[in-house]
Design a protein around this motif. Structure first.
Motif, PDB file in Angstrom:
ATOM      1  N   ASP A   1       1.310  -1.315   0.320  1.00 37.02           N
ATOM      2  CA  ASP A   1      -0.540   0.064  -0.128  1.00 37.02           C
ATOM      3  C   ASP A   1       0.625   1.403  -0.413  1.00 37.02           C
ATOM      4  O   ASP A   1       0.660   2.232   0.149  1.00 37.02           O
ATOM      5  N   ALA A   2       2.316   0.795  -0.986  1.00 40.50           N
ATOM      6  CA  ALA A   2       3.302   2.001  -0.647  1.00 40.50           C
ATOM      7  C   ALA A   2       2.227   3.399  -1.547  1.00 40.50           C
ATOM      8  O   ALA A   2       1.843   3.316  -2.294  1.00 40.50           O
ATOM      9  N   HIS A   3       2.531   4.616  -0.736  1.00 45.22           N
ATOM     10  CA  HIS A   3       1.979   5.862  -1.864  1.00 45.22           C
ATOM     11  C   HIS A   3       3.027   7.035  -1.862  1.00 45.22           C
ATOM     12  O   HIS A   3       2.879   8.261  -2.514  1.00 45.22           O
ATOM     13  N   ASN A   4       4.429   6.446  -1.553  1.00 44.32           N
ATOM     14  CA  ASN A   4       5.538   6.841  -1.996  1.00 44.32           C
ATOM     15  C   ASN A   4       6.834   6.231  -1.211  1.00 44.32           C
ATOM     16  O   ASN A   4       6.721   5.216  -0.498  1.00 44.32           O
ATOM     17  N   THR A   5       7.679   7.636  -0.759  1.00 44.07           N
ATOM     18  CA  THR A   5       9.193   6.623  -1.203  1.00 44.07           C
ATOM     19  C   THR A   5      10.031   7.231   1.186  1.00 44.07           C
ATOM     20  O   THR A   5      10.517   7.346   1.154  1.00 44.07           O
ATOM     21  N   THR A   6       9.143   8.302   1.458  1.00 42.52           N
ATOM     22  CA  THR A   6       8.672   8.686   2.726  1.00 42.52           C
ATOM     23  C   THR A   6       8.349   7.668   4.065  1.00 42.52           C
ATOM     24  O   THR A   6       8.409   6.791   4.735  1.00 42.52           O
ATOM     25  N   SER A   7       7.183   8.503   3.858  1.00 40.47           N
ATOM     26  CA  SER A   7       6.112   8.228   5.065  1.00 40.47           C
ATOM     27  C   SER A   7       5.446   7.150   5.320  1.00 40.47           C
ATOM     28  O   SER A   7       5.281   6.216   5.631  1.00 40.47           O
ATOM     29  N   ARG A   8       4.720   6.750   3.313  1.00 42.38           N
ATOM     30  CA  ARG A   8       4.758   5.223   3.056  1.00 42.38           C
ATOM     31  C   ARG A   8       5.394   4.635   1.934  1.00 42.38           C
ATOM     32  O   ARG A   8       4.428   4.849   0.812  1.00 42.38           O
ATOM     33  N   SER A   9       6.223   4.083   2.237  1.00 39.46           N
ATOM     34  CA  SER A   9       7.295   3.539   1.502  1.00 39.46           C
ATOM     35  C   SER A   9       6.413   1.982   1.330  1.00 39.46           C
ATOM     36  O   SER A   9       5.405   1.788   2.221  1.00 39.46           O
ATOM     37  N   PHE A  10       7.790   1.183   0.379  1.00 37.97           N
ATOM     38  CA  PHE A  10       7.655  -0.423   0.287  1.00 37.97           C
ATOM     39  C   PHE A  10       7.086  -1.284   1.947  1.00 37.97           C
ATOM     40  O   PHE A  10       6.660  -1.489   2.371  1.00 37.97           O
ATOM     41  N   GLY A  11       8.204  -1.894   2.076  1.00 40.50           N
ATOM     42  CA  GLY A  11       8.897  -2.285   2.782  1.00 40.50           C
ATOM     43  C   GLY A  11       9.082  -3.739   3.099  1.00 40.50           C
ATOM     44  O   GLY A  11       8.060  -4.696   4.383  1.00 40.50           O
ATOM     45  N   LEU A  12       8.136  -4.345   2.552  1.00 43.19           N
ATOM     46  CA  LEU A  12       7.955  -5.406   2.011  1.00 43.19           C
ATOM     47  C   LEU A  12       8.826  -6.630   2.421  1.00 43.19           C
ATOM     48  O   LEU A  12       8.518  -7.370   3.064  1.00 43.19           O
ATOM     49  N   ALA A  13       9.878  -6.613   1.799  1.00 37.27           N
ATOM     50  CA  ALA A  13      11.269  -6.952   2.130  1.00 37.27           C
ATOM     51  C   ALA A  13      11.403  -7.456   3.941  1.00 37.27           C
ATOM     52  O   ALA A  13      11.020  -8.292   3.952  1.00 37.27           O
ATOM     53  N   GLN A  14      10.588  -6.897   4.692  1.00 41.00           N
ATOM     54  CA  GLN A  14      11.445  -6.471   5.917  1.00 41.00           C
ATOM     55  C   GLN A  14       9.763  -7.140   6.508  1.00 41.00           C
ATOM     56  O   GLN A  14      10.293  -8.253   7.598  1.00 41.00           O
ATOM     57  N   ALA A  15       8.666  -6.897   6.273  1.00 42.86           N
ATOM     58  CA  ALA A  15       8.085  -7.423   6.760  1.00 42.86           C
ATOM     59  C   ALA A  15       7.703  -8.636   6.197  1.00 42.86           C
ATOM     60  O   ALA A  15       7.852 -10.097   7.459  1.00 42.86           O
ATOM     61  N   TYR A  16       7.885  -9.536   5.448  1.00 47.73           N
ATOM     62  CA  TYR A  16       8.245 -10.948   5.442  1.00 47.73           C
ATOM     63  C   TYR A  16       9.483 -11.556   6.479  1.00 47.73           C
ATOM     64  O   TYR A  16       9.504 -13.137   7.063  1.00 47.73           O
TER      65      TYR A  16
END
Ligand SMILES: [Fe+2]
Length: 251
Positions: free
Chosen positions: A194-209
């Motif tokens: 649900d990323a919206h940008n590269t700052t406040s709402r970025s990706f982090g998918l690898a981290q979540a897994y």
């Protein structure tokens, strides 16, 4: 990795403001190993309307721009549809998009509640051949208050997707704890950014897994690949989230 929920299209909603930001987002995604992104602009959420035809054109445009910029990320078409009364009518009028033209559609509730018509509509969607994926249930106040509200919908055939940032603790401790509970109770089937940008709402998918048990991480990744490719997913029976016991009634 495939990300099935992302606001990467330029200038269509509260995601990337322009092409420069879209390309920045794609680069950030590529850096953490995301190869494919389903672009899912908001639709019917009170602020933004983005219909199928326009989204497909924007996806083609962004793919061309990524290719000429040498960024090795592919964009596919999708939509984040707020539940609304005419959803099925609009689907049959070719205004709505599923995830990469599969049979799965991302659907959103208002952040504070579950509409009274949700249960019937999610059921009717399935009768019309669409499997609804409820996005970020861990951020919905009614589900946080009573996770059985989600249990009932999942039991009746809906799927759900938690947000990577919730798993990573960026939406606070409550959202993180509820995400874990939903994962362990088989009440969710995907993690997306649900990323919206590269700052406040970025990706982090690898981290979540990495935050979750490797078996769940593998399961969620398989699921994303399956629906992206138009396949159904393997589901474990949903369980009730154990209610937290009050300690001597004090807390
Ligand atoms: Fe979203």
């Amino acid at each position: 990795m495939i990300d099935i929920h992302c606001h990467i299209l330029p200038g269509v909603d509260d995601g990337a403001r322009d092409l420069v930001q879209s390309l920045e987002m794609a680069e950030a995604a590529q850096k953490e190993g995301i190869t494919t992104i389903v672009a899912t602009p908001h639709h019917q959420n009170g602020s933004y309307n983005n219909e199928k035809g326009a989204i497909e054109q924007d996806v083609d445009f962004l793919n061309k721009q990524l290719a000429s910029a040498g960024i090795d990320v592919k964009i596919a078409a999708g939509q984040e549809v707020r539940l609304y009364g005419e959803l099925l009518e609009d689907y049959h009028q070719n205004k709505l998009l599923t995830v990469n033209h599969s049979t799965h559609m991302l659907v959103e509730f208002p952040s504070s509640s579950i509409p009274g018509f949700a249960e019937q509509l999610l059921f009717d969607m399935q009768l019309n051949g669409i499997t609804p994926i409820i996005v970020h249930p861990e951020r919905n106040a009614a589900i946080a208050e009573n996770p059985d509200r989600l249990y009932k919908l999942i039991k009746n055939g809906a799927l759900s997707q938690v947000t990577a940032a919730s798993v990573n603790g960026l939406f606070g401790k409550k959202a993180k704890t509820l995400s874990s509970q939903l994962i362990e109770s088989n009440l969710t089937h995907f993690i997306a950014t649900d990323a919206h940008n590269t700052t406040s709402r970025s990706f982090g998918l690898a981290q979540a897994y990495n935050e979750i048990h490797p078996d769940y991480a593998a399961y969620f990744q398989e699921n994303a690949e399956a629906i992206f490719s138009g396949r159904y997913i393997e589901k474990e029976p949903p369980q009730h989230v154990a209610r937290r016991r009050k300690f001597l009634g004090i807390f």
